[in-house]
Design a protein around this motif. Structure first.
Motif, PDB file in Angstrom:
ATOM      1  N   GLY A 174       0.814  -1.211   0.000  1.00 43.05           N
ATOM      2  CA  GLY A 174       0.000   0.000   0.000  1.00 43.05           C
ATOM      3  C   GLY A 174       0.848   1.262   0.000  1.00 43.05           C
ATOM      4  O   GLY A 174       0.531   2.242  -0.688  1.00 43.05           O
ATOM      5  N   LEU A 175       1.932   1.247   0.771  1.00 41.15           N
ATOM      6  CA  LEU A 175       2.844   2.392   0.795  1.00 41.15           C
ATOM      7  C   LEU A 175       3.475   2.608  -0.580  1.00 41.15           C
ATOM      8  O   LEU A 175       3.598   3.747  -1.059  1.00 41.15           O
ATOM      9  CB  LEU A 175       3.935   2.164   1.847  1.00 41.15           C
ATOM     10  N   ILE A 176       3.840   1.527  -1.230  1.00 41.14           N
ATOM     11  CA  ILE A 176       4.466   1.643  -2.552  1.00 41.14           C
ATOM     12  C   ILE A 176       3.464   2.138  -3.581  1.00 41.14           C
ATOM     13  O   ILE A 176       3.815   2.925  -4.485  1.00 41.14           O
ATOM     14  CB  ILE A 176       5.099   0.296  -2.951  1.00 41.14           C
ATOM     15  N   VAL A 177       2.219   1.724  -3.484  1.00 45.18           N
ATOM     16  CA  VAL A 177       1.170   2.258  -4.366  1.00 45.18           C
ATOM     17  C   VAL A 177       1.098   3.775  -4.221  1.00 45.18           C
ATOM     18  O   VAL A 177       0.994   4.506  -5.213  1.00 45.18           O
ATOM     19  CB  VAL A 177      -0.190   1.603  -4.050  1.00 45.18           C
ATOM     20  N   GLU A 178       1.162   4.250  -2.988  1.00 38.92           N
ATOM     21  CA  GLU A 178       1.114   5.694  -2.757  1.00 38.92           C
ATOM     22  C   GLU A 178       2.317   6.393  -3.375  1.00 38.92           C
ATOM     23  O   GLU A 178       2.180   7.453  -4.010  1.00 38.92           O
ATOM     24  CB  GLU A 178       1.048   5.976  -1.255  1.00 38.92           C
ATOM     25  N   ARG A 179       3.493   5.814  -3.199  1.00 42.74           N
ATOM     26  CA  ARG A 179       4.702   6.465  -3.705  1.00 42.74           C
ATOM     27  C   ARG A 179       4.766   6.446  -5.228  1.00 42.74           C
ATOM     28  O   ARG A 179       5.176   7.422  -5.856  1.00 42.74           O
ATOM     29  CB  ARG A 179       5.931   5.793  -3.095  1.00 42.74           C
ATOM     30  N   ALA A 180       4.364   5.343  -5.818  1.00 42.44           N
ATOM     31  CA  ALA A 180       4.429   5.236  -7.276  1.00 42.44           C
ATOM     32  C   ALA A 180       3.365   6.089  -7.964  1.00 42.44           C
ATOM     33  O   ALA A 180       3.576   6.591  -9.071  1.00 42.44           O
ATOM     34  CB  ALA A 180       4.283   3.778  -7.695  1.00 42.44           C
ATOM     35  N   SER A 181       2.223   6.274  -7.296  1.00 42.26           N
ATOM     36  CA  SER A 181       1.124   7.038  -7.898  1.00 42.26           C
ATOM     37  C   SER A 181       1.139   8.507  -7.515  1.00 42.26           C
ATOM     38  O   SER A 181       0.571   9.350  -8.224  1.00 42.26           O
ATOM     39  CB  SER A 181      -0.220   6.440  -7.476  1.00 42.26           C
ATOM     40  N   GLY A 182       1.744   8.832  -6.371  1.00 40.77           N
ATOM     41  CA  GLY A 182       1.720  10.200  -5.874  1.00 40.77           C
ATOM     42  C   GLY A 182       0.409  10.568  -5.214  1.00 40.77           C
ATOM     43  O   GLY A 182       0.148  11.742  -4.943  1.00 40.77           O
ATOM     44  N   LEU A 183      -0.431   9.559  -4.928  1.00 37.58           N
ATOM     45  CA  LEU A 183      -1.732   9.791  -4.303  1.00 37.58           C
ATOM     46  C   LEU A 183      -1.890   8.941  -3.060  1.00 37.58           C
ATOM     47  O   LEU A 183      -1.287   7.868  -2.953  1.00 37.58           O
ATOM     48  CB  LEU A 183      -2.859   9.424  -5.286  1.00 37.58           C
ATOM     49  N   PRO A 184      -2.708   9.397  -2.101  1.00 35.36           N
ATOM     50  CA  PRO A 184      -3.039   8.531  -0.973  1.00 35.36           C
ATOM     51  C   PRO A 184      -3.690   7.241  -1.479  1.00 35.36           C
ATOM     52  O   PRO A 184      -4.377   7.239  -2.509  1.00 35.36           O
ATOM     53  CB  PRO A 184      -4.025   9.366  -0.154  1.00 35.36           C
ATOM     54  N   TYR A 185      -3.501   6.160  -0.740  1.00 36.69           N
ATOM     55  CA  TYR A 185      -3.974   4.847  -1.169  1.00 36.69           C
ATOM     56  C   TYR A 185      -5.447   4.848  -1.567  1.00 36.69           C
ATOM     57  O   TYR A 185      -5.810   4.417  -2.669  1.00 36.69           O
ATOM     58  CB  TYR A 185      -3.728   3.823  -0.053  1.00 36.69           C
ATOM     59  N   VAL A 186      -6.321   5.321  -0.678  1.00 33.98           N
ATOM     60  CA  VAL A 186      -7.755   5.273  -0.953  1.00 33.98           C
ATOM     61  C   VAL A 186      -8.092   6.107  -2.181  1.00 33.98           C
ATOM     62  O   VAL A 186      -8.909   5.700  -3.024  1.00 33.98           O
ATOM     63  CB  VAL A 186      -8.566   5.738   0.276  1.00 33.98           C
ATOM     64  N   GLU A 187      -7.476   7.257  -2.321  1.00 33.29           N
ATOM     65  CA  GLU A 187      -7.755   8.124  -3.466  1.00 33.29           C
ATOM     66  C   GLU A 187      -7.335   7.462  -4.768  1.00 33.29           C
ATOM     67  O   GLU A 187      -8.057   7.515  -5.772  1.00 33.29           O
ATOM     68  CB  GLU A 187      -7.041   9.464  -3.291  1.00 33.29           C
ATOM     69  N   PHE A 188      -6.172   6.823  -4.780  1.00 32.98           N
ATOM     70  CA  PHE A 188      -5.737   6.153  -6.005  1.00 32.98           C
ATOM     71  C   PHE A 188      -6.686   5.019  -6.373  1.00 32.98           C
ATOM     72  O   PHE A 188      -7.057   4.852  -7.543  1.00 32.98           O
ATOM     73  CB  PHE A 188      -4.312   5.603  -5.868  1.00 32.98           C
ATOM     74  N   VAL A 189      -7.093   4.242  -5.382  1.00 32.20           N
ATOM     75  CA  VAL A 189      -7.985   3.111  -5.649  1.00 32.20           C
ATOM     76  C   VAL A 189      -9.316   3.591  -6.208  1.00 32.20           C
ATOM     77  O   VAL A 189      -9.833   3.046  -7.188  1.00 32.20           O
ATOM     78  CB  VAL A 189      -8.198   2.275  -4.379  1.00 32.20           C
ATOM     79  N   THR A 190      -9.896   4.618  -5.584  1.00 33.32           N
ATOM     80  CA  THR A 190     -11.206   5.082  -6.035  1.00 33.32           C
ATOM     81  C   THR A 190     -11.125   5.706  -7.430  1.00 33.32           C
ATOM     82  O   THR A 190     -12.052   5.569  -8.222  1.00 33.32           O
ATOM     83  CB  THR A 190     -11.816   6.086  -5.048  1.00 33.32           C
ATOM     84  N   GLN A 191     -10.020   6.355  -7.741  1.00 33.48           N
ATOM     85  CA  GLN A 191      -9.892   6.994  -9.054  1.00 33.48           C
ATOM     86  C   GLN A 191      -9.542   6.014 -10.164  1.00 33.48           C
ATOM     87  O   GLN A 191     -10.019   6.155 -11.298  1.00 33.48           O
ATOM     88  CB  GLN A 191      -8.823   8.089  -9.005  1.00 33.48           C
TER      89      GLN A 191
END
Length: 562
Positions: free
Chosen positions: A382-399
């Motif tokens: 989850g932390l890596i998803v945030e770093r790679a996307s530049g978005l908080p985890y929940v925000e990246f998932v919903t978008q």
């Protein structure tokens, strides 16, 4: 107006909405029933404490509804499913039951003369209701921007309807599921449950059982938000797979960088080496692929982890009794005590603490003993998803994962740690477990009220969502798990029309969940507010597995082959 007639088909081609005639009635059952003569709106129903009562007729009678709503909000910072847009005058409702038929994405244009009143009765209606004799629609709650309005009454006629899409729910299937679920929930003391079955993005059956509140006075809505526990892991995997498809992440990327290397996509590593103080050289071998498939090197059934070794004898005994002494979900209070901090540990503090210890097995291998299922691995993912996307985890998932499927951002959120901060759409959770608090160190608290810092574990366990969100997700993304529940390398990849069997259970104190996809194309999700595996002594029941088996049996009996 004759409400026995079909509304003008010009409102929406090929769709007919029958509003059947009868006298006003408030229905207080726990879900929409297939009762003719009543017009049910299955909205969320936010329950508020404000006692403001203001019939619209007493205020600025010539003003627009939008102006009135902006002037007289009942509450702020809440979410509801029925929504009114003052700019267009359109009321949007996600699901309506009319007799045995259901309509989704209903839109009604509300004119100022349609508004009868806004009330604040102490006991809210269970459902929006339409009364044929008076042509009045009574709405339990409506969201307008950040405000919620209760018990709104509007007068309707055929010209109000803009659009509605007919969806056929399978009444026979629903009856079979009810016949299984209702006695099962009662026998096991489960007071809140939601379930959704879908095929080809259409709802086969969706309902809620039980109550929103401890007093059992407020019926639960089918779009209630409940904790996912581990069924969020395929969603997290889908987020990582999405980033891999975008080229922002590679499955072979290292989780931890080498000395002197800054984390980045270009460096193909994501967490700074100074977060690791263990001497185990194998840590540098851990990849994104290993995190996805629980093969990063951690054994939660073992006792070699730093937290277990730092615990006192009483705590060690309790951890051993849990069956997973080295599961990071149980360690925050130990981390807090060792670090000497009064606030809950942050995710960085938690990761740094764990990474003082060596691995239990070589990354990418399969140990012959132990339990390699790793909540910690999905925290890292989850932390890596945030770093790679530049978005908080929940925000990246919903978008990027759920939004394209039509899931609203309000239907997938991070859980809160304290009951006082629980979402208004969340029911209570039934558990007797007490744990050390990380918000009031030195005290014992109910498991769902401050025993962990929920925001540290969104990607692994602590998101709240609807059963429909998870059922819809399972209709589009692979759930790749083995017989032990270990996620595999295809977890979270798009199905792209391929139909396979996949299922994932989730378990926390007060939570039992399951999401399943079948070769028939049917997907379903069930969220429960109790988990026997954490309660009492002796033989404990696996609610998620038993409920899934019951639903699959109902599907077979209804002609849906697996």
């Amino acid at each position: 107006m004759n409400f026995q007639r079909h509304l003008n088909d010009n409102c929406v081609t090929g769709m007919r909405l029958n509003m059947l005639r009868n006298s006003p009635r408030v229905v207080q059952n726990s879900r929409p029933r297939a009762i003719a003569h009543y017009f049910f709106y299955n909205n969320v129903g936010i329950y508020l404490n404000s006692e403001t009562s203001m019939p619209f007729s007493k205020f600025l009678p010539a003003a627009s509804l939008g102006l009135l709503i902006n002037l007289f909000p009942v509450a702020h910072s809440a979410q509801a499913m029925d929504r009114f847009d003052p700019a267009t005058g359109i009321l949007s409702i996600p699901l309506v039951q009319v007799g045995d038929e259901f309509y989704q994405d209903v839109q009604i244009r509300i004119f100022e003369q349609d508004v009868v009143s806004v009330g604040s009765a102490k006991g809210l209606l269970s459902y929006d209701t339409f009364a044929g004799e008076s042509a009045e629609l009574t709405i339990g709650s409506v969201a307008v921007g950040s405000s919620i309005y209760r018990n709104v009454v509007v007068k309707l006629n055929a010209s109000n309807l803009i659009a509605a899409t007919l969806v056929r729910q399978d009444a026979a299937l629903g009856q079979r599921i009810d016949d299984f679920m209702r006695p099962y929930l009662t026998a096991n003391g489960i007071s809140a449950a939601t379930l959704t079955l879908m095929k080809d993005d259409k709802v086969l059956y969706e309902t809620a059982y039980g109550y929103q509140d401890v007093a059992r006075s407020i019926p639960l809505r089918s779009n209630a938000l409940l904790t996912t526990a581990s069924i969020v892991k395929p969603v997290t995997a889908a987020a990582a797979q999405n980033l891999i498809a975008q080229g922002k992440l590679q499955s072979s990327d290292r989780v931890f960088c080498g000395p002197g290397i800054s984390p980045s996509a270009a460096a193909h590593c994501w967490i700074d080496s100074n977060w690791v103080t263990a001497s185990d050289a194998r840590i540098q071998q851990i990849t994104i692929s290993h995190l996805l498939s629980h093969s990063g090197g951690w054994d939660r059934a073992g006792t070699s982890c730093v937290a277990f070794q730092a615990a006192d004898a009483t705590t060690r005994a309790a951890l051993v009794a849990s069956g997973n002494p080295c599961d990071v979900l149980q360690h925050e209070f130990i981390v807090q005590a060792v670090l000497g901090i009064a606030t809950p540990p942050t995710q960085e503090q938690l990761i740094r603490f764990v990474m003082q210890g060596n691995l239990d097995f070589t990354p990418g291998t399969t140990p012959l003993t132990g339990d390699r299922y790793s909540n910690f691995g999905y925290v890292l993912l989850g932390l890596i998803v945030e770093r790679a996307s530049g978005l908080p985890y929940v925000e990246f998932v919903t978008q990027n994962v759920l939004g394209p499927l039509g899931v609203a951002t309000s239907d997938f959120k991070g859980a809160r740690s304290l009951l006082s901060q629980a979402d208004p759409r969340e029911p209570n959770y039934v558990t007797s477990k007490q744990y050390p608090s990380v918000f009031a160190p030195g005290t014992m608290v109910p498991a769902r009220n401050g025993a962990l810092n929920a925001e540290n574990f969104f990607a692994a366990a602590t998101v709240i969502t609807t059963s429909r969100t998870m059922a819809r997700f399972a209709g589009h993304y692979r759930i790749d798990t083995d017989s032990r529940g270990i996620d595999g390398p295809e977890n979270g990849t798009p199905l792209s029309g391929i139909r396979k069997y996949g299922s994932h259970n989730g378990a926390l104190p007060g939570t039992a969940t399951v999401v399943t996809q079948l070769p028939s194309g049917v997907s379903f999700a069930v969220l429960l507010n109790k988990n026997d595996q954490f309660e009492g002594e002796g033989q404990r029941k696996d609610y998620a597995t038993e409920v899934a088996a019951g639903i699959e049996a109902a599907l077979r009996a209804s002609g849906y082959q697996e």
